[in-house]
Each structure stands twice: as structure tokens, then as C-alpha cells.
Design a protein around this motif. Sequence first.
Motif, PDB file in Angstrom:
ATOM      1  N   THR A  19      -6.580   7.370  -5.021  1.00  0.00           N
ATOM      2  CA  THR A  19      -7.472   6.967  -3.953  1.00  0.00           C
ATOM      3  C   THR A  19      -8.004   5.554  -4.179  1.00  0.00           C
ATOM      4  OG1 THR A  19      -8.130   9.245  -3.516  1.00  0.00           O
ATOM      5  CG2 THR A  19      -9.634   7.508  -2.772  1.00  0.00           C
TER       6      THR A  19
ATOM      7  N   GLY B  38      -4.523   2.721  -1.497  1.00  0.00           N
ATOM      8  CA  GLY B  38      -3.903   3.962  -1.951  1.00  0.00           C
ATOM      9  C   GLY B  38      -4.335   5.139  -1.110  1.00  0.00           C
TER      10      GLY B  38
ATOM     11  N   ASP C 189       1.397  10.496   5.211  1.00  0.00           N
ATOM     12  CA  ASP C 189       1.324   9.451   4.196  1.00  0.00           C
ATOM     13  C   ASP C 189       1.973   8.203   4.769  1.00  0.00           C
ATOM     14  OD1 ASP C 189       0.088  10.166   1.579  1.00  0.00           O
ATOM     15  OD2 ASP C 189       1.447  11.885   1.756  1.00  0.00           O
TER      16      ASP C 189
ATOM     17  N   ALA D  38       0.839  -1.198   0.000  1.00  0.00           N
ATOM     18  CA  ALA D  38       0.000   0.000   0.000  1.00  0.00           C
ATOM     19  C   ALA D  38       0.868   1.239   0.000  1.00  0.00           C
ATOM     20  CB  ALA D  38      -0.920   0.000   1.224  1.00  0.00           C
ATOM     21  N   ASP D  39       0.314   2.322  -0.545  1.00  0.00           N
ATOM     22  CA  ASP D  39       1.015   3.613  -0.567  1.00  0.00           C
ATOM     23  C   ASP D  39      -0.054   4.683  -0.682  1.00  0.00           C
ATOM     24  OD1 ASP D  39       2.530   5.893  -1.081  1.00  0.00           O
ATOM     25  OD2 ASP D  39       4.003   4.821  -2.292  1.00  0.00           O
ATOM     26  N   THR D  40      -0.218   5.473   0.364  1.00  0.00           N
ATOM     27  CA  THR D  40      -1.278   6.479   0.342  1.00  0.00           C
ATOM     28  C   THR D  40      -0.996   7.624  -0.622  1.00  0.00           C
ATOM     29  OG1 THR D  40      -0.329   7.680   2.230  1.00  0.00           O
ATOM     30  CG2 THR D  40      -1.957   5.952   2.713  1.00  0.00           C
TER      31      THR D  40
ATOM     32  N   SER E 170      -3.695  -7.057  -2.134  1.00  0.00           N
ATOM     33  CA  SER E 170      -2.607  -6.435  -2.885  1.00  0.00           C
ATOM     34  C   SER E 170      -2.142  -7.374  -3.997  1.00  0.00           C
ATOM     35  CB  SER E 170      -1.433  -6.105  -1.954  1.00  0.00           C
ATOM     36  OG  SER E 170      -0.770  -7.293  -1.567  1.00  0.00           O
TER      37      SER E 170
ATOM     38  N   TRP F 162      -0.529   6.871  -3.732  1.00  0.00           N
ATOM     39  CA  TRP F 162      -1.182   6.391  -4.948  1.00  0.00           C
ATOM     40  C   TRP F 162      -2.564   7.033  -5.077  1.00  0.00           C
ATOM     41  CZ3 TRP F 162      -0.225   0.465  -3.827  1.00  0.00           C
ATOM     42  CH2 TRP F 162       1.133   0.164  -4.079  1.00  0.00           C
TER      43      TRP F 162
END
Length: 226
Positions: A124, A128, A217, A118-120, A145, A122
Motif C-alpha cells: 500500500t 501501490g 488491479d 505504479a502497480d496496485t 515514481s 505492490w
Amino acid sequence: GGPALQGQTSRDFTIPDGGCSIPNTATAYSLNVTVVPHGSLGYLTVWPTGQTRPVLSTLNSLDGRIKANAAIIPAGSGEAISVYATNTTDVVLDIDGYFVPTSSATLAFFPLTPCRVADTRWVTGPLGGPYLAGATERAFPVRSSSCNIPDTAQAYSLNFAVIPRGGLGYLTVWPTGQTKPLVSTLNALTGTITANAALVPSGQQGAISVYPSSATDLVIDVDGYF
């Protein structure tokens, strides 16, 4: 408990005595070690009690920041671990897992090539954006994922990295569906990009929950599962 660990001294901590339901049969502990220095801290070292202190550091905090680092430490004499600090500091020890001899009740570890879960930052979505709001819980469905984690996974070996939007007192991670624990997975009070590892059991629908004290983040990577 107290007092603070004085500089140039070591102290033993018997982990099964800590009230976390750790059995005396545990051969190693998965710990998160946090320091609250009383000034500059050159380094802190953790090792199995009864062995020679190793010439290495578990963490460093030369600027005196509250800082955490994960470590897997074998159980030493009397099921204890030893901690040495170059300078006076308070020390917080949290545990998120332990290792015991193989039996029908133990879980096996399966390593993975490190993969981003996950990567905030990214777009929405469930894994993300948006960034994490302060003092707000959010669940991440780890198994959905693209990291090939099977539905049978009961715990994850994860690395968490925060990109704070200001000072971040702490970030806590736990299995979704359980009560949020009163521990920190990492700290970034100065707003520095900070990472730390943790073993986290899978929660409801295989998800994990995170809680930041302030907006940030978050990046979640996986390198194995149980």
C-alpha cells in the motif's frame, strides 16, 4: 455518428469535425479506437484517407468482445482517417493528442526505457496498493515514481494494464484536477487481463487520475514524456 460500419466496407472520419478542438493543421492524431461488434470481428484497420488500405489490423475481436486499442494515425486527405472492418461493428473514436509542425508552442517528446510507474499489487502506497475500488477515482503522482520523469514534463506516454476482479466495463484516465471525461481508455467486460496505451497530460502536481467501473488491479508503465 451512425450507422454502424458494415462488414467489408470502409468509412472516412474527418477528425477536426468531431468537436474536440483539433486544428486543421494537425498532421497526425493519437487515437483510441473502440469496437462494439455485432458478432465476430476478424479485424479492423485504420489508416490515412487517400492512401492505400494497409494489410494489417489495428485490433481484432474474434469473440465479439467490446475492445479498444490505441493508434497514432497520420491525417489523410481532408484531415480524415479511414476505417475498414471485416465484419459489421460500431466504432468509437476518442482522441488524447495530436501532432503539428514544430513551432515555439509545440512540445518535444523524450523517450524513456519502459519503466513501471505504479502497480496496485505492490504494498500500500501512493503508487501501490490497494486495488482500485469500482466507481471510485484515484490519483497517481506519476513524477514521484523512480522512472526519472522530470518536473517539467507536461504529458506522459503511458501503458495501462488491468487485472480485473471480475468483469470490468471500462477504465478512464485523465489529468488530475480536470473533470472526468466520458470516454474509456480500455474495456475488459469478460475480466481478461487487458492493456492499452494513452497519451495523458499531467494534472495537478503532475498526477493523473483513473476511474474503473468495477474493482481491478492496475499497472501503469511509462515509455516517454513531453
